[in-house]
Design a protein around this motif. Structure first.
Motif, PDB file in Angstrom:
ATOM      1  N   GLU A  41      46.336 -46.170 -36.993  1.00 13.05           N
ATOM      2  CA  GLU A  41      46.944 -46.835 -38.149  1.00 13.05           C
ATOM      3  C   GLU A  41      46.638 -46.102 -39.456  1.00 13.05           C
ATOM      4  OE1 GLU A  41      49.603 -49.288 -39.631  1.00 13.05           O
ATOM      5  OE2 GLU A  41      49.095 -49.179 -37.504  1.00 13.05           O
ATOM      6  N   LEU A  42      45.422 -45.542 -39.573  1.00 11.97           N
ATOM      7  CA  LEU A  42      45.066 -44.819 -40.797  1.00 11.97           C
ATOM      8  C   LEU A  42      45.981 -43.624 -41.034  1.00 11.97           C
ATOM      9  CD1 LEU A  42      41.149 -44.744 -40.767  1.00 11.97           C
ATOM     10  CD2 LEU A  42      42.641 -45.884 -42.416  1.00 11.97           C
ATOM     11  N   GLN A  51      49.318 -44.879 -42.293  1.00 12.53           N
ATOM     12  CA  GLN A  51      49.173 -45.317 -43.687  1.00 12.53           C
ATOM     13  C   GLN A  51      49.113 -44.113 -44.624  1.00 12.53           C
ATOM     14  OE1 GLN A  51      45.698 -47.827 -43.706  1.00 12.53           O
ATOM     15  NE2 GLN A  51      46.696 -49.446 -42.534  1.00 12.53           N
ATOM     16  N   ARG A  52      48.452 -43.061 -44.203  1.00 12.85           N
ATOM     17  CA  ARG A  52      48.342 -41.867 -45.036  1.00 12.85           C
ATOM     18  C   ARG A  52      49.698 -41.183 -45.185  1.00 12.85           C
ATOM     19  NH1 ARG A  52      47.014 -39.348 -49.359  1.00 12.85           N
ATOM     20  NH2 ARG A  52      46.117 -37.289 -49.103  1.00 12.85           N
ATOM     21  N   GLN A 111      38.500 -36.428 -38.767  1.00 19.82           N
ATOM     22  CA  GLN A 111      39.346 -37.484 -39.322  1.00 19.82           C
ATOM     23  C   GLN A 111      39.445 -37.466 -40.847  1.00 19.82           C
ATOM     24  OE1 GLN A 111      38.780 -41.345 -37.590  1.00 19.82           O
ATOM     25  NE2 GLN A 111      39.908 -42.360 -39.206  1.00 19.82           N
ATOM     26  N   LEU A 165      43.004 -36.520 -42.710  1.00 18.04           N
ATOM     27  CA  LEU A 165      43.758 -37.460 -43.544  1.00 18.04           C
ATOM     28  C   LEU A 165      43.922 -36.929 -44.970  1.00 18.04           C
ATOM     29  CD1 LEU A 165      42.178 -40.799 -42.310  1.00 18.04           C
ATOM     30  CD2 LEU A 165      44.489 -39.957 -41.813  1.00 18.04           C
TER      31      LEU A 165
END
Length: 164
Positions: free
Chosen positions: A3-4, A7-8, A59, A63
């Motif tokens: 999900e991150l 979202q990014r 990570q 991102l």
């Protein structure tokens, strides 16, 4: 898909829309990329592919840097057209101006290289080793022939393999 990461991608598009004062179609996002690349932008398909292994191991930087890097490719293509270079002025403008990031062409993530078997072929020339990939070796087994450029003799499998 994490999900991150989704979202990014969305946050990058919101930034680009604010900068260029226009909307952009959202890409399909895939987490099906293997090998050495962290991400790939498919310009004509409006598709982003990311490497899940490199994402898991890196990570935060992924991102911060990799996602905007790939989004910038799609945005540059949509703003400036198809005649631009992948990491040219237009892409660099987006990296610096929109995302306030250094326009780095390549990641520096530690990558686990897989070992590959090489099949050794030879000809009568002295010191003639021709390491064939498994795919090329299979083609020889199916009847394809390869010839030495020096002596013009057909390359033959020596029975040896190497790990590279």
């Amino acid at each position: 898909m994490p999900e991150l990461l989704k979202q990014r991608v969305e946050a990058c598009y919101v930034q680009a829309e604010a900068f260029f004062k226009r909307t952009f179609p959202r890409p399909e996002v895939s987490f099906k990329l293997r090998g050495l690349k962290a991400g790939v932008a498919h310009l004509h398909d409006n598709l982003l592919r990311f490497n899940p292994t490199l994402y898991q191991a890196n990570q935060d930087d992924f991102l911060r840097q990799t996602v905007p890097h790939e989004v910038a490719h799609l945005v540059a293509h949509q703003v400036f057209g198809g005649g631009i270079q992948a990491h040219g002025r237009e892409w660099q403008l987006i990296m610096r101006g929109v995302y306030d990031l250094a326009p780095l062409r390549c990641h520096s993530y530690a990558v686990q290289r897989r070992t590959v078997t090489r099949y050794i072929y030879r000809c009568p020339c002295p010191d003639s080793d021709f390491p064939f990939s498994p795919q090329r070796h299979r083609l020889v087994r199916q009847g394809r022939r390869y010839v030495c450029k020096r002596c013009r003799q057909v390359l033959t499998y020596s029975g040896e393999t190497r790990q590279a």
